[in-house]
Motif scaffolding. Structure first.
Motif, PDB file in Angstrom:
ATOM      1  N   PHE A  34       0.840  -1.197   0.000  1.00 17.33           N
ATOM      2  CA  PHE A  34       0.000   0.000   0.000  1.00 17.33           C
ATOM      3  C   PHE A  34       0.878   1.251   0.000  1.00 17.33           C
ATOM      4  O   PHE A  34       0.603   2.213  -0.716  1.00 17.33           O
ATOM      5  CB  PHE A  34      -0.928   0.028   1.205  1.00 17.33           C
ATOM      6  CG  PHE A  34      -2.027  -1.026   1.184  1.00 17.33           C
ATOM      7  CD1 PHE A  34      -2.202  -1.877   0.112  1.00 17.33           C
ATOM      8  CD2 PHE A  34      -2.872  -1.158   2.263  1.00 17.33           C
ATOM      9  CE1 PHE A  34      -3.208  -2.839   0.104  1.00 17.33           C
ATOM     10  CE2 PHE A  34      -3.885  -2.108   2.272  1.00 17.33           C
ATOM     11  CZ  PHE A  34      -4.049  -2.958   1.182  1.00 17.33           C
ATOM     12  N   ALA A  35       1.944   1.238   0.791  1.00 18.54           N
ATOM     13  CA  ALA A  35       2.851   2.393   0.867  1.00 18.54           C
ATOM     14  C   ALA A  35       3.575   2.607  -0.464  1.00 18.54           C
ATOM     15  O   ALA A  35       3.760   3.746  -0.902  1.00 18.54           O
ATOM     16  CB  ALA A  35       3.854   2.205   1.996  1.00 18.54           C
ATOM     17  N   ARG A  36       3.961   1.507  -1.106  1.00 21.36           N
ATOM     18  CA  ARG A  36       4.667   1.611  -2.393  1.00 21.36           C
ATOM     19  C   ARG A  36       3.817   2.287  -3.460  1.00 21.36           C
ATOM     20  O   ARG A  36       4.334   2.996  -4.333  1.00 21.36           O
ATOM     21  CB  ARG A  36       5.073   0.210  -2.848  1.00 21.36           C
ATOM     22  CG  ARG A  36       5.992   0.218  -4.042  1.00 21.36           C
ATOM     23  CD  ARG A  36       6.525  -1.165  -4.314  1.00 21.36           C
ATOM     24  NE  ARG A  36       5.919  -1.674  -5.528  1.00 21.36           N
ATOM     25  CZ  ARG A  36       5.718  -2.949  -5.797  1.00 21.36           C
ATOM     26  NH1 ARG A  36       6.054  -3.885  -4.944  1.00 21.36           N
ATOM     27  NH2 ARG A  36       5.173  -3.309  -6.927  1.00 21.36           N
ATOM     28  N   GLN A  42      -5.180   5.172  -3.520  1.00 22.88           N
ATOM     29  CA  GLN A  42      -5.485   5.275  -2.101  1.00 22.88           C
ATOM     30  C   GLN A  42      -6.397   4.098  -1.769  1.00 22.88           C
ATOM     31  O   GLN A  42      -7.386   3.853  -2.453  1.00 22.88           O
ATOM     32  CB  GLN A  42      -6.183   6.596  -1.762  1.00 22.88           C
ATOM     33  CG  GLN A  42      -5.290   7.829  -1.963  1.00 22.88           C
ATOM     34  CD  GLN A  42      -5.045   8.156  -3.426  1.00 22.88           C
ATOM     35  OE1 GLN A  42      -5.987   8.293  -4.201  1.00 22.88           O
ATOM     36  NE2 GLN A  42      -3.786   8.254  -3.818  1.00 22.88           N
ATOM     37  N   VAL A  43      -6.049   3.379  -0.706  1.00 26.32           N
ATOM     38  CA  VAL A  43      -6.752   2.160  -0.348  1.00 26.32           C
ATOM     39  C   VAL A  43      -7.366   2.313   1.040  1.00 26.32           C
ATOM     40  O   VAL A  43      -6.704   2.770   1.967  1.00 26.32           O
ATOM     41  CB  VAL A  43      -5.798   0.949  -0.356  1.00 26.32           C
ATOM     42  CG1 VAL A  43      -6.536  -0.320   0.041  1.00 26.32           C
ATOM     43  CG2 VAL A  43      -5.138   0.785  -1.710  1.00 26.32           C
ATOM     44  N   ARG A  44      -8.615   1.918   1.135  1.00 27.23           N
ATOM     45  CA  ARG A  44      -9.305   1.845   2.428  1.00 27.23           C
ATOM     46  C   ARG A  44      -9.935   0.463   2.531  1.00 27.23           C
ATOM     47  O   ARG A  44     -10.440  -0.066   1.539  1.00 27.23           O
ATOM     48  CB  ARG A  44     -10.368   2.929   2.547  1.00 27.23           C
ATOM     49  CG  ARG A  44      -9.758   4.334   2.552  1.00 27.23           C
ATOM     50  CD  ARG A  44     -10.795   5.419   2.530  1.00 27.23           C
ATOM     51  NE  ARG A  44     -11.665   5.339   3.704  1.00 27.23           N
ATOM     52  CZ  ARG A  44     -12.804   6.041   3.821  1.00 27.23           C
ATOM     53  NH1 ARG A  44     -13.195   6.851   2.860  1.00 27.23           N
ATOM     54  NH2 ARG A  44     -13.540   5.925   4.904  1.00 27.23           N
ATOM     55  N   LEU A  45      -9.902  -0.113   3.727  1.00 27.57           N
ATOM     56  CA  LEU A  45     -10.421  -1.456   3.958  1.00 27.57           C
ATOM     57  C   LEU A  45     -11.613  -1.390   4.901  1.00 27.57           C
ATOM     58  O   LEU A  45     -11.584  -0.664   5.896  1.00 27.57           O
ATOM     59  CB  LEU A  45      -9.332  -2.347   4.556  1.00 27.57           C
ATOM     60  CG  LEU A  45      -8.061  -2.487   3.720  1.00 27.57           C
ATOM     61  CD1 LEU A  45      -7.004  -3.253   4.494  1.00 27.57           C
ATOM     62  CD2 LEU A  45      -8.356  -3.156   2.389  1.00 27.57           C
ATOM     63  N   PHE A  46     -12.640  -2.185   4.592  1.00 32.15           N
ATOM     64  CA  PHE A  46     -13.867  -2.208   5.380  1.00 32.15           C
ATOM     65  C   PHE A  46     -14.256  -3.650   5.674  1.00 32.15           C
ATOM     66  O   PHE A  46     -14.188  -4.509   4.793  1.00 32.15           O
ATOM     67  CB  PHE A  46     -15.016  -1.532   4.611  1.00 32.15           C
ATOM     68  CG  PHE A  46     -14.748  -0.091   4.276  1.00 32.15           C
ATOM     69  CD1 PHE A  46     -15.151   0.913   5.127  1.00 32.15           C
ATOM     70  CD2 PHE A  46     -14.094   0.242   3.102  1.00 32.15           C
ATOM     71  CE1 PHE A  46     -14.919   2.245   4.817  1.00 32.15           C
ATOM     72  CE2 PHE A  46     -13.849   1.569   2.781  1.00 32.15           C
ATOM     73  CZ  PHE A  46     -14.261   2.575   3.640  1.00 32.15           C
ATOM     74  N   ILE A  61     -10.645   1.444  -3.483  1.00 36.60           N
ATOM     75  CA  ILE A  61      -9.427   1.972  -4.096  1.00 36.60           C
ATOM     76  C   ILE A  61      -9.800   3.200  -4.906  1.00 36.60           C
ATOM     77  O   ILE A  61     -10.691   3.139  -5.755  1.00 36.60           O
ATOM     78  CB  ILE A  61      -8.769   0.922  -5.012  1.00 36.60           C
ATOM     79  CG1 ILE A  61      -8.495  -0.359  -4.230  1.00 36.60           C
ATOM     80  CG2 ILE A  61      -7.506   1.486  -5.654  1.00 36.60           C
ATOM     81  CD1 ILE A  61      -8.128  -1.538  -5.100  1.00 36.60           C
ATOM     82  N   SER A  62      -9.115   4.307  -4.661  1.00 41.20           N
ATOM     83  CA  SER A  62      -9.337   5.537  -5.436  1.00 41.20           C
ATOM     84  C   SER A  62      -8.087   5.835  -6.244  1.00 41.20           C
ATOM     85  O   SER A  62      -6.965   5.662  -5.759  1.00 41.20           O
ATOM     86  CB  SER A  62      -9.642   6.710  -4.507  1.00 41.20           C
ATOM     87  OG  SER A  62     -10.813   6.460  -3.773  1.00 41.20           O
ATOM     88  N   CYS A  63      -8.304   6.275  -7.485  1.00 45.57           N
ATOM     89  CA  CYS A  63      -7.176   6.622  -8.360  1.00 45.57           C
ATOM     90  C   CYS A  63      -7.666   7.551  -9.462  1.00 45.57           C
ATOM     91  O   CYS A  63      -8.859   7.670  -9.710  1.00 45.57           O
ATOM     92  CB  CYS A  63      -6.546   5.374  -8.954  1.00 45.57           C
ATOM     93  SG  CYS A  63      -7.649   4.430 -10.027  1.00 45.57           S
TER      94      CYS A  63
END
Length: 108
Positions: A34-36, A42-46, A61-63
């Motif tokens: 995720f950092a790379r 941008q990643v968010r987990l639910f 995931i947003s891009c």
């Protein structure tokens, strides 16, 4: 801006791990990934398992570029999440934020 919802199910191999083993896996494998890619996606987990029977989790995931999403997902697929497998992707929903706006200008 694109937002992609990856709906997936945690598999028995993942659930058989202790919570500390799962956390260690994320610290070793997913967090660095995720950092790379943090400049590209941008990643968010639910968690959803208490609310949905078919999907246990959702990755949002947003891009700005779907190629960025594609490269990120290919890198993610190279991890044990997919090769063990620990998860099974059930659905992928690609959305375009306010997609109606540009269409309204050209589509009538």
């Amino acid at each position: 801006m694109y937002t992609i919802f990856v709906l997936y199910q945690a598999l028995p191999a993942w659930l058989a791990l202790s919570r500390s083993q799962r956390e260690a896996f994320f610290d070793r494998k997913t967090t660095p990934l995720f950092a790379r890619f943090e400049q590209e996606v941008q990643v968010r987990l639910f968690d959803a398992e208490a609310f949905h029977a078919r999907f246990s989790d959702v990755m949002m995931i947003s891009c700005n570029d779907l190629n960025q999403y594609y490269v990120f997902m290919e890198a993610l697929r190279d991890t044990e999440l997919f090769s063990k497998p620990y998860i099974e992707v059930k659905e992928v929903i690609v959305t375009r934020e306010n997609g109606f706006k540009p269409f309204g200008k050209v589509g009538g």
